[in-house]
Design an enzyme around this catalytic site. Structure first.
Site, PDB file in Angstrom:
ATOM      1  N   GLU A   1      34.027  29.843  16.559  1.00  0.00           N
ATOM      2  CA  GLU A   1      33.321  28.968  17.488  1.00  0.00           C
ATOM      3  C   GLU A   1      34.009  28.793  18.843  1.00  0.00           C
ATOM      4  OE1 GLU A   1      32.443  25.286  15.498  1.00  0.00           O
ATOM      5  OE2 GLU A   1      30.997  26.245  14.153  1.00  0.00           O
TER       6      GLU A   1
ATOM      7  N   GLU B   1      28.610  30.199   9.356  1.00  0.00           N
ATOM      8  CA  GLU B   1      28.693  28.815   8.889  1.00  0.00           C
ATOM      9  C   GLU B   1      27.311  28.198   8.869  1.00  0.00           C
ATOM     10  OE1 GLU B   1      31.375  26.131  10.790  1.00  0.00           O
ATOM     11  OE2 GLU B   1      33.064  27.548  10.789  1.00  0.00           O
TER      12      GLU B   1
END
Length: 348
Positions: A159, A271
């Protein structure tokens, strides 16, 4: 950790068959995985088993028995490489190697995940303190260690955030080149910036959408997938313990599927997770179904989250308790027990 006779037999058989199974799993292109979190805990350097932890054999045994064939392993860049441009820490690398050996006992792949949000010791990649060349150097060292091991996947970064898209594209391309320069042909997972949400892939950021900017990723080895994350709560962060926007989340992943098909690319859902309420579990199945129904462009998925130190009160956690399985497992089980025929037949 204690293991009953059934699991002991599974372990022995898997060890004997591991070289064959690991290669077959990589070839089929269908990763059905779990994020086993814990090695990224605490402020580096920390102390192993006191401030951070790698997955236990008991935890790996449980998820192997459920049918998971991939583990995404978060860890800290600073622990593995205490000084930029310096050697990898031998002790920390040995812990990752030990985890890989444990996973191989069950023919489970390993996704390496430096869980740093495109930062090192608080400074962002592309800054004066953390130049792009430092990120490329890190991946060159790590790739050299795991080159020629097809059950090890290189997840470039978890991320990326607070980094401009052009800078991230430059950094990702530099890291990919560094990996390929070692001769490693392992698959690479390339996230976008701004937490790499599927819901924001088409939104303009830094003057250009990810849908446009990320097409500038280049891989001399032609073996990469775009990694996106997608949660179900009001702001898609996964922090609210709800699934208020489940329909929008599934729609975002479906739209990303279309982008992959239109551009001849591959994707990976790194995710996603939901609380255990029945409507949320149903939506979880819808999202995984979108990935499973499109194995021509989706490499697979890894659910967030589980791990030995996760609180049972964490809404998305599926680490089993003394009471048994978490309810979210019911949304994943159909895809763990019976992967699609197309997925099983697909060759990469």
């Amino acid at each position: 950790m204690h293991r009953n006779g059934r699991f002991a037999g599974l372990m022995i058989g898997a060890l004997l068959l591991q070289p064959v199974l690991a290669c077959a799993q990589v070839a089929d292109g269908c990763y059905r995985g779990i994020n086993l979190s814990g090695a990224e805990f605490g402020k580096p350097p920390g102390q192993i088993n006191k401030t951070y932890v790698y997955p236990s054999e008991r935890t790996v045994t449980y998820f192997a028995a459920q049918g998971f064939d991939t583990v995404r392993l978060p860890f800290k860049w600073e622990r593995l490489q205490p000084d930029l441009f310096g050697p990898l820490n031998a002790d920390e690398l040995a812990r990752i190697d030990k985890t890989l050996a444990l996973l191989r006992g069950y023919a489970i792949r390993l996704i390496l995940d430096p869980h740093n949000y495109a930062h090192y010791a608080g400074d962002v990649i592309g800054s004066e303190k953390v130049p792009v060349a430092a990120f490329a150097d890190f991946w060159g060292r790590l790739a050299k260690h795991y080159a020629g091991q097809p059950d090890v996947v290189f997840g470039l970064m978890n991320e990326p955030s607070n980094i401009g898209t052009p800078v991230w594209v430059e950094a990702a391309n530099a890291a990919i080149k560094s990996i390929r320069d070692t001769g490693a042909d392992n698959i690479i997972l390339v996230p976008g910036t701004h937490w790499t949400g599927a819901h924001s892939w088409f939104r303009e950021e830094d003057g250009k959408s990810h849908a446009a900017a990320m097409l500038e990723i280049t891989d001399p080895g032609a073996n990469f997938a775009y990694e996106v994350h997608q949660y179900f709560d009001a702001d898609f962060s996964g922090t609210k313990g709800t699934c208020d926007r489940a329909a929008d989340a599934v729609k975002a992943v479906s739209k990303f599927t279309g982008w992959l098909k239109d551009n001849g690319k591959r994707g990976f859902l790194g995710e996603f997770g939901v609380p255990g309420a029945a409507p949320c579990v149903s939506a979880l199945g819808d999202m995984v179904g979108e990935v499973a129904d499109n194995p021509d462009v989706w490499t697979g998925w890894t659910y967030w989250v589980a791990g030995d130190w996760w609180s049972r009160n964490e809404p998305l956690n599926i680490q089993p308790t003394k009471d048994g399985d978490r309810p979210q497992l019911a949304g994943l089980k159909p895809f763990l027990d019976a992967p699609s025929a197309a997925c099983a037949a697909l060759k990469r």
